[in-house]
Design a protein around this motif. Structure first.
Motif, PDB file in Angstrom:
ATOM      1  N   ASP A 184       0.818  -1.217   0.000  1.00 35.21           N
ATOM      2  CA  ASP A 184       0.000   0.000   0.000  1.00 35.21           C
ATOM      3  C   ASP A 184       0.852   1.268   0.000  1.00 35.21           C
ATOM      4  O   ASP A 184       0.622   2.200   0.780  1.00 35.21           O
ATOM      5  N   GLY A 185       1.848   1.308  -0.840  1.00 41.65           N
ATOM      6  CA  GLY A 185       2.674   2.508  -0.967  1.00 41.65           C
ATOM      7  C   GLY A 185       3.770   2.616   0.082  1.00 41.65           C
ATOM      8  O   GLY A 185       4.604   3.506   0.015  1.00 41.65           O
ATOM      9  N   ILE A 186       3.767   1.733   1.056  1.00 38.95           N
ATOM     10  CA  ILE A 186       4.839   1.765   2.056  1.00 38.95           C
ATOM     11  C   ILE A 186       5.923   0.792   1.600  1.00 38.95           C
ATOM     12  O   ILE A 186       5.665  -0.391   1.433  1.00 38.95           O
ATOM     13  N   GLN A 187       7.106   1.346   1.379  1.00 40.03           N
ATOM     14  CA  GLN A 187       8.208   0.495   0.927  1.00 40.03           C
ATOM     15  C   GLN A 187       9.378   0.670   1.863  1.00 40.03           C
ATOM     16  O   GLN A 187       9.660   1.787   2.300  1.00 40.03           O
ATOM     17  N   GLY A 188      10.049  -0.388   2.156  1.00 35.43           N
ATOM     18  CA  GLY A 188      11.223  -0.261   3.010  1.00 35.43           C
ATOM     19  C   GLY A 188      11.778  -1.614   3.387  1.00 35.43           C
ATOM     20  O   GLY A 188      11.434  -2.628   2.783  1.00 35.43           O
ATOM     21  N   THR A 189      12.592  -1.574   4.430  1.00 35.54           N
ATOM     22  CA  THR A 189      13.257  -2.797   4.878  1.00 35.54           C
ATOM     23  C   THR A 189      12.647  -3.251   6.199  1.00 35.54           C
ATOM     24  O   THR A 189      12.498  -2.441   7.124  1.00 35.54           O
ATOM     25  N   ALA A 190      12.281  -4.519   6.263  1.00 39.31           N
ATOM     26  CA  ALA A 190      11.735  -5.077   7.510  1.00 39.31           C
ATOM     27  C   ALA A 190      12.874  -5.171   8.516  1.00 39.31           C
ATOM     28  O   ALA A 190      13.862  -5.870   8.275  1.00 39.31           O
ATOM     29  N   VAL A 191      12.739  -4.436   9.636  1.00 44.33           N
ATOM     30  CA  VAL A 191      13.865  -4.408  10.582  1.00 44.33           C
ATOM     31  C   VAL A 191      13.555  -5.087  11.912  1.00 44.33           C
ATOM     32  O   VAL A 191      14.449  -5.379  12.690  1.00 44.33           O
ATOM     33  N   GLY A 192      12.272  -5.313  12.204  1.00 47.21           N
ATOM     34  CA  GLY A 192      11.967  -5.964  13.491  1.00 47.21           C
ATOM     35  C   GLY A 192      10.494  -5.896  13.816  1.00 47.21           C
ATOM     36  O   GLY A 192       9.668  -5.565  12.960  1.00 47.21           O
ATOM     37  N   ILE A 193      10.172  -6.219  15.059  1.00 46.71           N
ATOM     38  CA  ILE A 193       8.799  -6.054  15.550  1.00 46.71           C
ATOM     39  C   ILE A 193       8.871  -5.228  16.827  1.00 46.71           C
ATOM     40  O   ILE A 193       9.896  -5.217  17.511  1.00 46.71           O
ATOM     41  N   ASN A 194       7.762  -4.523  17.139  1.00 46.53           N
ATOM     42  CA  ASN A 194       7.768  -3.751  18.384  1.00 46.53           C
ATOM     43  C   ASN A 194       7.104  -4.546  19.508  1.00 46.53           C
ATOM     44  O   ASN A 194       6.795  -5.730  19.341  1.00 46.53           O
ATOM     45  N   GLU A 195       6.836  -3.888  20.639  1.00 43.36           N
ATOM     46  CA  GLU A 195       6.355  -4.605  21.829  1.00 43.36           C
ATOM     47  C   GLU A 195       4.912  -5.083  21.689  1.00 43.36           C
ATOM     48  O   GLU A 195       4.444  -5.887  22.492  1.00 43.36           O
ATOM     49  N   THR A 196       4.194  -4.616  20.647  1.00 45.89           N
ATOM     50  CA  THR A 196       2.836  -5.145  20.435  1.00 45.89           C
ATOM     51  C   THR A 196       2.810  -6.137  19.262  1.00 45.89           C
ATOM     52  O   THR A 196       1.752  -6.586  18.839  1.00 45.89           O
ATOM     53  N   GLY A 197       3.976  -6.432  18.707  1.00 46.17           N
ATOM     54  CA  GLY A 197       4.040  -7.414  17.618  1.00 46.17           C
ATOM     55  C   GLY A 197       3.902  -6.796  16.236  1.00 46.17           C
ATOM     56  O   GLY A 197       3.877  -7.510  15.238  1.00 46.17           O
ATOM     57  N   ALA A 198       3.806  -5.442  16.164  1.00 43.88           N
ATOM     58  CA  ALA A 198       3.712  -4.786  14.850  1.00 43.88           C
ATOM     59  C   ALA A 198       5.046  -4.900  14.109  1.00 43.88           C
ATOM     60  O   ALA A 198       6.113  -4.882  14.743  1.00 43.88           O
ATOM     61  N   LEU A 199       4.958  -4.997  12.790  1.00 40.89           N
ATOM     62  CA  LEU A 199       6.171  -5.076  11.967  1.00 40.89           C
ATOM     63  C   LEU A 199       6.773  -3.679  11.809  1.00 40.89           C
ATOM     64  O   LEU A 199       6.062  -2.720  11.507  1.00 40.89           O
ATOM     65  N   LEU A 200       8.061  -3.566  12.021  1.00 38.85           N
ATOM     66  CA  LEU A 200       8.749  -2.276  11.887  1.00 38.85           C
ATOM     67  C   LEU A 200       9.460  -2.238  10.539  1.00 38.85           C
ATOM     68  O   LEU A 200      10.248  -3.129  10.225  1.00 38.85           O
TER      69      LEU A 200
END
Ligand code: BTN
Length: 249
Positions: A208-224
Motif C-alpha cells: 500500500d505505498g509503504i516500501q522499506g526494509t523489515a527491521v523488526g517487531i515492536n512490543e505489540t508485535g507490529a512489523l517495523l
C-alpha cells in the motif's frame, strides 16, 4: 494456564467456532478443541484453510489473558513460537522459521498457520482463541495442486507419521510454558525467540505505498519497516500479508 484439557471431535466445520462458542458460554482458559476432520476451516484475512481430512492438526485454544486489546496479536506470535518448538522437537533436521506475523515455514514453505481471534468487551479482552492449523501427516499429493508447491508437512520433512493427539499435547505444553512465563515476566523472552526464528529480517517490504526494509517487531508485535521517506513505520497485524515480502537486500 492450568494443564490443558483437549476435546477431540470427529468432524467440525471449524474448531474456531466451537471454541469461540464455548468461551462465550464461560469455558475456562486452557480448554482446546481439536477436529480430526475440519470441513470449513478459516485462515487469516478471510481466506479458507484447507486441510486434507484426518491428516493434519486443526486445533483452537481458549486463552483469557488480562491485557489490553492492543496486545492480542502477541498471543499469535507466542503460538508461532510454540509451534516452531513443537515441529523442531519432532523434526530436528529442519530449519523451522517464522514469517511475520505468525506463519511457520520451513525453506519458505508453509507448515503451519495461526489465527488469533480476540473477543473484546468494554475495551477489555474477554478471551482470545488461538487457531492452529499444522500440517502433520499430509503428503504432497494430499494438498490442492495450486498450493502443493508452497507447503510442507512434518511427514514430508521426517519421512514418518505422527499421532495428531500427541502433537496437539506437545503444542499445548509449549504454549502453556510460554504463556505462564509471559504472565510472570512479560513477553520479552517469547519475542526474543520469535526474532531469532524470523526468516525475513532485512528483506524488502512493499505494501500500500509503504516500501522499506523489515527491521523488526515492536512490543505489540507490529512489523517495523525502515522507509526512505517516512523513517520507521509500524504495520500492525492484518495490514500486511505474507506475499508482501518480496526481495532480499
Ligand atoms: C492462516 O491463515 O495461516 C491461519 C490458519 C488457521 C487454521 C486453523 S485450523 C484450526 C482453526 N480452525 C479454523 O477454522 N482455523 C484455524
Amino acid at each position: 494456564m492450568s494443564r490443558d484439557r483437549l476435546i477431540i471431535v470427529e468432524e467440525a466445520p471449524s474448531t474456531q467456532d466451537i471454541a469461540y462458542e464455548m468461551a462465550l458460554r464461560g469455558a475456562t482458559e486452557g480448554v482446546a478443541v481439536m477436529a480430526l476432520r475440519q470441513t470449513s476451516g478459516r485462515g487469516r484475512l478471510g481466506r479458507l484453510w484447507s486441510s486434507p481430512a484426518g491428516k493434519n492438526l486443526a486445533l483452537s485454544l481458549i486463552l483469557r489473558p488480562s491485557c489490553d486489546p492492543g496486545s492480542a496479536p502477541l498471543y499469535g506470535l507466542m503460538a508461532a513460537v510454540a509451534t516452531i518448538e513443537t515441529v523442531q522437537s519432532y523434526c530436528p533436521e529442519a530449519v523451522v522459521q517464522v514469517k511475520w506475523p505468525n506463519d511457520v515455514i520451513v525453506s519458505d514453505k508453509k507448515i503451519a498457520g495461526i489465527l488469533p481471534q480476540a473477543h473484546v468487551s468494554d475495551r477489555t479482552i474477554e478471551f482470545v482463541i488461538i487457531g492452529l492449523g499444522l500440517n502433520v501427516n499430509s503428503t504432497r499429493d494430499d494438498f490442492p495442486e495450486e498450493i502443493a508447491g508452497n507447503v510442507t508437512s512434518m511427514a514430508i520433512l521426517s519421512g514418518r507419521n505422527f499421532s495428531l493427539e500427541e502433537i496437539a499435547h506437545s503444542f499445548l505444553n509449549q504454549m502453556n510454558r510460554l504463556y505462564d512465563h509471559s504472565r510472570k515476566d512479560g513477553f520479552q523472552s517469547a519475542l526474543e525467540i520469535w526474532n531469532s526464528k524470523w526468516a525475513h529480517r532485512g528483506h524488502h517490504v512493499n505494501r500500500d505505498g509503504i516500501q522499506g526494509t523489515a527491521v523488526g517487531i515492536n512490543e505489540t508485535g507490529a512489523l517495523l519497516i525502515m522507509t526512505r521517506n517516512h523513517g520507521l513505520v509500524n504495520l500492525s497485524s492484518g495490514e500486511v500479508n505474507i506475499q508482501d515480502i518480496e526481495t532480499k537486500h
